[in-house]
Design a protein around this motif. Structure first.
Motif, PDB file in Angstrom:
ATOM      1  N   ALA A  40       4.293  49.477  -0.213  1.00 17.71           N
ATOM      2  CA  ALA A  40       3.119  48.614  -0.408  1.00 17.71           C
ATOM      3  C   ALA A  40       2.286  49.075  -1.597  1.00 17.71           C
ATOM      4  O   ALA A  40       1.602  48.270  -2.245  1.00 17.71           O
ATOM      5  CB  ALA A  40       2.267  48.591   0.861  1.00 17.71           C
ATOM      6  N   MET A  41       2.369  50.361  -1.910  1.00 15.40           N
ATOM      7  CA  MET A  41       1.571  50.912  -2.996  1.00 15.40           C
ATOM      8  C   MET A  41       2.137  50.579  -4.375  1.00 15.40           C
ATOM      9  O   MET A  41       1.553  50.966  -5.395  1.00 15.40           O
ATOM     10  CB  MET A  41       1.447  52.431  -2.832  1.00 15.40           C
ATOM     11  CG  MET A  41       0.684  52.836  -1.589  1.00 15.40           C
ATOM     12  SD  MET A  41      -0.972  52.094  -1.522  1.00 15.40           S
ATOM     13  CE  MET A  41      -1.641  52.893  -0.063  1.00 15.40           C
ATOM     14  N   LEU A  42       3.252  49.870  -4.410  1.00 18.74           N
ATOM     15  CA  LEU A  42       3.775  49.385  -5.687  1.00 18.74           C
ATOM     16  C   LEU A  42       2.980  48.180  -6.188  1.00 18.74           C
ATOM     17  O   LEU A  42       2.932  47.914  -7.397  1.00 18.74           O
ATOM     18  CB  LEU A  42       5.251  48.986  -5.551  1.00 18.74           C
ATOM     19  CG  LEU A  42       6.263  50.107  -5.314  1.00 18.74           C
ATOM     20  CD1 LEU A  42       7.625  49.510  -4.966  1.00 18.74           C
ATOM     21  CD2 LEU A  42       6.380  51.003  -6.534  1.00 18.74           C
ATOM     22  N   LYS A  43       2.351  47.446  -5.274  1.00 16.96           N
ATOM     23  CA  LYS A  43       1.738  46.165  -5.624  1.00 16.96           C
ATOM     24  C   LYS A  43       0.672  46.247  -6.719  1.00 16.96           C
ATOM     25  O   LYS A  43       0.625  45.367  -7.589  1.00 16.96           O
ATOM     26  CB  LYS A  43       1.154  45.516  -4.365  1.00 16.96           C
ATOM     27  CG  LYS A  43       2.211  45.105  -3.348  1.00 16.96           C
ATOM     28  CD  LYS A  43       1.594  44.544  -2.079  1.00 16.96           C
ATOM     29  CE  LYS A  43       2.663  44.216  -1.050  1.00 16.96           C
ATOM     30  NZ  LYS A  43       2.058  43.744   0.230  1.00 16.96           N
ATOM     31  N   PRO A  44      -0.199  47.266  -6.726  1.00 13.58           N
ATOM     32  CA  PRO A  44      -1.208  47.301  -7.798  1.00 13.58           C
ATOM     33  C   PRO A  44      -0.623  47.436  -9.203  1.00 13.58           C
ATOM     34  O   PRO A  44      -1.329  47.243 -10.195  1.00 13.58           O
ATOM     35  CB  PRO A  44      -2.060  48.534  -7.443  1.00 13.58           C
ATOM     36  CG  PRO A  44      -1.849  48.741  -5.982  1.00 13.58           C
ATOM     37  CD  PRO A  44      -0.433  48.332  -5.744  1.00 13.58           C
ATOM     38  N   HIS A  45       0.679  47.746  -9.277  1.00 15.54           N
ATOM     39  CA  HIS A  45       1.307  47.971 -10.581  1.00 15.54           C
ATOM     40  C   HIS A  45       2.283  46.859 -10.954  1.00 15.54           C
ATOM     41  O   HIS A  45       2.996  46.975 -11.954  1.00 15.54           O
ATOM     42  CB  HIS A  45       2.031  49.320 -10.568  1.00 15.54           C
ATOM     43  CG  HIS A  45       1.216  50.429  -9.985  1.00 15.54           C
ATOM     44  ND1 HIS A  45       0.086  50.928 -10.604  1.00 15.54           N
ATOM     45  CD2 HIS A  45       1.328  51.100  -8.804  1.00 15.54           C
ATOM     46  CE1 HIS A  45      -0.445  51.872  -9.843  1.00 15.54           C
ATOM     47  NE2 HIS A  45       0.285  51.991  -8.757  1.00 15.54           N
ATOM     48  N   GLU A  93       7.144  48.290 -16.856  1.00 16.87           N
ATOM     49  CA  GLU A  93       7.609  49.631 -17.165  1.00 16.87           C
ATOM     50  C   GLU A  93       7.154  50.643 -16.114  1.00 16.87           C
ATOM     51  O   GLU A  93       7.873  51.597 -15.803  1.00 16.87           O
ATOM     52  CB  GLU A  93       7.150  50.053 -18.568  1.00 16.87           C
ATOM     53  CG  GLU A  93       5.683  50.421 -18.718  1.00 16.87           C
ATOM     54  CD  GLU A  93       4.725  49.239 -18.799  1.00 16.87           C
ATOM     55  OE1 GLU A  93       3.519  49.471 -19.046  1.00 16.87           O
ATOM     56  OE2 GLU A  93       5.192  48.078 -18.621  1.00 16.87           O
ATOM     57  N   VAL A  94       5.964  50.419 -15.547  1.00 17.52           N
ATOM     58  CA  VAL A  94       5.467  51.316 -14.501  1.00 17.52           C
ATOM     59  C   VAL A  94       6.264  51.115 -13.216  1.00 17.52           C
ATOM     60  O   VAL A  94       6.662  52.089 -12.554  1.00 17.52           O
ATOM     61  CB  VAL A  94       3.962  51.086 -14.256  1.00 17.52           C
ATOM     62  CG1 VAL A  94       3.496  51.805 -12.992  1.00 17.52           C
ATOM     63  CG2 VAL A  94       3.162  51.560 -15.461  1.00 17.52           C
TER      64      VAL A  94
END
Length: 279
Positions: free
Chosen positions: A141-146, A151-152
């Motif tokens: 779930a912490m992928l969403k802000p990126h 590339e991130v």
């Protein structure tokens, strides 16, 4: 009789850099020192920017060291891994000290420029996320802000596709003949693993006979050192935020202090903490 001013050139110091690489050239200081762009006239905004930029630089080094430590453990090169993990702990000691500087800013001073931050927040630090993922705290779930930065996402996905630092330590236990249960056969590294009685028993056996398993015993303590300083960093983050904004929501929309307090409950290497009660 007056003394002549000291001239380092007399002792061989280079004083002309028209055609030589200087300190500033090597470090690209122009880029670094031009990267602070306050959006308000508030005196303390520069402090806020530098605090976070320097933290990101230290995190970049921590990522480099954790990645290298993972490879060293995988290759059974424990002495270099110990050095790298010691350095990671010291990096977080340095990051902890940085909170002391930020805490010189009062709530009144922060409110002078807080609106200028928009929705930007340390919650969105992809390098912090990378450190968590590398250590073993994996939450997709912490992928969403990126998601807006391909590339991130690719960088974080590459981390999730490989064993974490703790996974590598457990696989080493297995190679050394310890029964670690299902962790020995894991192939999906994307999810955070669950604490295991088998792993707890393996670490307990090591701690009960440290002289027989000194390298593994030392590895365990290096991991605990890392998490100890990491936890202190999280705690100092909580107290600094509460001191400055109280219980307000974070600029990135999180619940602020209550969100950060929840993060204090996360254990990176759970069996290494539980075994202290078991011994």
């Amino acid at each position: 009789m007056s003394r002549q001013p000291y001239d380092p050139a007399r002792e061989g110091a280079q004083m002309s850099f028209r055609e030589r690489m200087s300190y500033s050239d090597y470090l690209h200081l122009e880029k670094i020192l031009d990267a602070q762009t306050p959006l308000s006239t508030a005196h303390d905004e520069l402090l806020f920017i530098i605090q976070h930029q320097t933290s990101e630089l230290w995190m970049r080094l921590a990522i480099h060291e954790i990645r290298s430590a993972k490879v060293a453990i995988r290759d059974n090169q424990l002495q270099p891994a110990f050095k790298m993990l010691t350095r990671v702990a010291r990096i977080f000691e340095q990051l902890n000290s940085a909170w002391d500087v930020l805490r010189t800013m009062t709530p009144s001073e922060y409110t002078e420029f807080r609106d200028s931050l928009g929705q930007s927040s340390g919650f969105q630090s992809w390098q912090y996320r990378a450190i968590e993922f590398l250590a073993g705290n994996r939450n997709e779930a912490m992928l969403k802000p990126h998601a807006h930065r391909a590339e991130v996402i690719a960088e974080l996905e590459n981390i999730l596709a490989e064993p974490s630092l703790y996974d590598e330590a457990l696989l080493l236990l297995s190679r050394e003949g310890f029964d670690i249960g299902p962790d020995a056969k894991r192939t999906d590294w994307r999810q955070s693993r669950q604490a295991s009685d088998d792993v707890l028993a393996a670490w307990k056996a090591i701690y009960q006979a440290p002289a027989e398993h000194w390298a593994l015993y030392e590895l365990a303590e290096k991991l605990v050192d890392f998490e100890d300083y990491f936890r202190r960093w999280r705690f100092n983050h909580v107290t600094t935020v509460e001191r400055i904004i109280g219980l307000k929501r974070g600029t990135g929309g999180t619940a602020g202090v209550s969100y950060l307090r929840r993060m204090l409950e996360v254990e990176l290497f759970p069996e290494l903490w539980k075994l202290r009660t078991e011994l």
